[in-house]
Design an enzyme around this catalytic site. Structure first.
Site, PDB file in Angstrom:
ATOM      1  N   HIS A 224       0.834  -1.207   0.000  1.00 33.54           N
ATOM      2  CA  HIS A 224       0.000   0.000   0.000  1.00 33.54           C
ATOM      3  C   HIS A 224       0.862   1.248   0.000  1.00 33.54           C
ATOM      4  O   HIS A 224       2.095   1.192   0.082  1.00 33.54           O
ATOM      5  CB  HIS A 224      -0.959  -0.013   1.197  1.00 33.54           C
ATOM      6  CG  HIS A 224      -0.312   0.009   2.550  1.00 33.54           C
ATOM      7  ND1 HIS A 224       0.198   1.145   3.131  1.00 33.54           N
ATOM      8  CD2 HIS A 224      -0.115  -0.983   3.458  1.00 33.54           C
ATOM      9  CE1 HIS A 224       0.680   0.867   4.329  1.00 33.54           C
ATOM     10  NE2 HIS A 224       0.514  -0.428   4.553  1.00 33.54           N
ATOM     11  N   CYS A 240       3.347  -4.618   6.758  1.00 31.35           N
ATOM     12  CA  CYS A 240       2.978  -4.402   5.367  1.00 31.35           C
ATOM     13  C   CYS A 240       4.127  -3.800   4.565  1.00 31.35           C
ATOM     14  O   CYS A 240       5.130  -3.352   5.121  1.00 31.35           O
ATOM     15  CB  CYS A 240       1.756  -3.493   5.285  1.00 31.35           C
ATOM     16  SG  CYS A 240       0.239  -4.270   5.862  1.00 31.35           S
TER      17      CYS A 240
END
Length: 444
Positions: A224, A240
């Site tokens: 992301h 992440c």
């Protein structure tokens, strides 16, 4: 895993010493991820859009057996540049540019300093299919289908205790303007630090997912964007994989659901370029630090095998020097090969653009504005560092240094309300462990 209380104690910053350490940067740029939903809100990041045109920094043509791409370059600084600004503009992460320039202060550069841009990369050992992420150098490599090229981006990855997993997976969804449903563990962590979060953060500048997210087959892990772009190239997430806002937008529109993703940890890489053998070395991440002797032993075996293919002689002291330097610069290691000073002297010289991409802009303060004033510094350099670091917060805290009565202060602002000013003052106090005083408008 260290406790939240321990993290808070470690992350407090003493400006009187002001040594820029990895844990300090973690405190400034750390952000969350792991759970998301969709909101229809349409928002955009406003940044300067100049791009480096004089040297390739993302996309490289590759032949079937080619394993080294790109070129080293140098650029001269302007006053008030930071290594973070230059890194983002030229497609590098913070660690990329700082380890390649160990003699420079990342936050207090002078005008006309030469900065090495390490834009030469050895491709990781992995199938050239979809996305390959090498955690060791915090860099992603994308191999588009049926195209003889690679596209590479710097990334932020999971910090120690929240490590990004290795292995093979795939992109299982694509989500624009995601909302972040904050995991219970992160809610507890922020509550203990006195920085409570709402259970859901909608799409917008406060959302650590940025404006594009691609969940992976590893449950709870995503690729992301970020609202803290100057943390790219560091271990700053809860596991992440983060990209600069402009890079994740580009990648989002290039990849499909089902695109393979392979995550590896390869701190030592080797490649032939014409008749010269190169190695690229990085410090193994903490999770793999106990394996370093084995990793180096494996590298030496590989080098012996590669050298035998062309009946070449390896300069083993040079190999040791590159490993010890661990600066991410591909370096030749055969007998009589050029040494690093000669290599960097021949780097391509790039003209600094008028405006670096995304470089923070600080608006002028007026008599109608709220502001925050920090405690005084005897050192102008320390004041400049603090101002630079505030300007690179996410979201930005606009700041500048001022001289007053023989000392220096940092003034943050403009702000529009008493509430916003108090929030900013508390952020400065908690993050940098120094006094920060709200100042009301002079017209009040």
């Amino acid at each position: 895993m260290i406790s939240s209380t321990q993290q808070h104690n470690v992350f407090r910053i003493n400006l009187s010493h002001f040594t820029l350490m990895p844990m300090l940067l973690l405190a400034i740029f750390a952000s969350g991820c792991q759970t998301l939903s969709i909101t229809p809100e349409e928002t955009h990041l406003a940044v300067w859009t100049g791009k480096a045109e004089s040297i390739e920094n993302h996309e490289f043509s590759i032949a079937d057996n080619q394993t080294l791409v790109g070129n080293l370059a140098t650029v001269d600084t302007n006053e008030n540049d930071t290594l973070s600004d230059l890194a983002r503009h030229f497609g590098l992460g913070f660690t990329d540019i700082t380890i390649a320039n160990p003699g420079l202060d990342p936050w207090a550069l002078s005008a006309n300093q030469s900065v090495l841009l390490p834009l030469e990369f050895i491709l990781p050992e992995a199938p050239r299919n979809g996305l390959v992420l090498n955690l060791a150098n915090m860099r992603m490599f994308y191999y588009p289908k049926n195209q003889a090229k690679v596209i590479t981006y710097p990334v932020g990855i999971g910090r120690d205790g929240w490590n990004t997993p290795i292995g093979a997976t795939k992109i299982v969804a694509k989500k624009a303007n995601p909302a972040w449903t904050v995991p219970a563990s992160i809610l507890r962590e922020h509550q203990q630090l006195g920085d409570p979060l709402p259970k859901v953060i909608p799409s917008g500048p406060e959302n650590p997912l940025g404006y594009y997210a691609m969940p992976l087959g590893f449950t709870g892990y995503l690729i992301h964007g970020t609202n803290k772009p100057y943390g790219i190239g560091m271990q700053i997430s809860h596991g992440c994989v983060q990209l600069y806002p402009e890079d994740v937008e580009e990648l989002f529109h290039q990849v499909d659901i089902g695109t393979p993703v392979r995550i590896v940890h390869q701190p030592y890489l080797a490649a032939w370029k014409q008749d010269m053998l190169y190695i690229e070395a990085h410090q193994p991440l903490d999770k793999w630090s106990k394996q370093d002797k084995k990793l180096q032993k494996d590298l030496r075996k590989k080098l012996q095998k590669l050298a035998a293919e062309k009946n070449a002689d390896i300069d083993w002291p040079s190999v040791d020097a590159v490993i010890n330097r661990a600066d991410g610069i591909p370096t030749p290691i055969l007998q009589n090969a050029r040494e690093l000073p000669a290599i960097t002297a021949d780097a391509i010289k790039v003209q600094r653009p008028e405006q670096l991409y995304g470089q923070p802009v600080v608006n002028e303060l007026t008599a109608n504005d709220w502001s925050v004033v920090t405690e005084s510094f005897d050192s102008e350099t320390d004041a400049q560092k603090l101002a630079a670091m505030l300007n690179h917060q996410g979201p930005q805290i606009p700041a500048r240094k001022i001289a007053k009565d023989g000392v220096y202060q940092v003034v943050a602002g403009p702000f529009t309300s008493k509430k916003q000013t108090r929030i900013i003052a508390n952020r400065i106090k908690s993050t940098f462990d120094l006094e920060a005083t709200p100042v009301k408008p002079l017209t009040n």
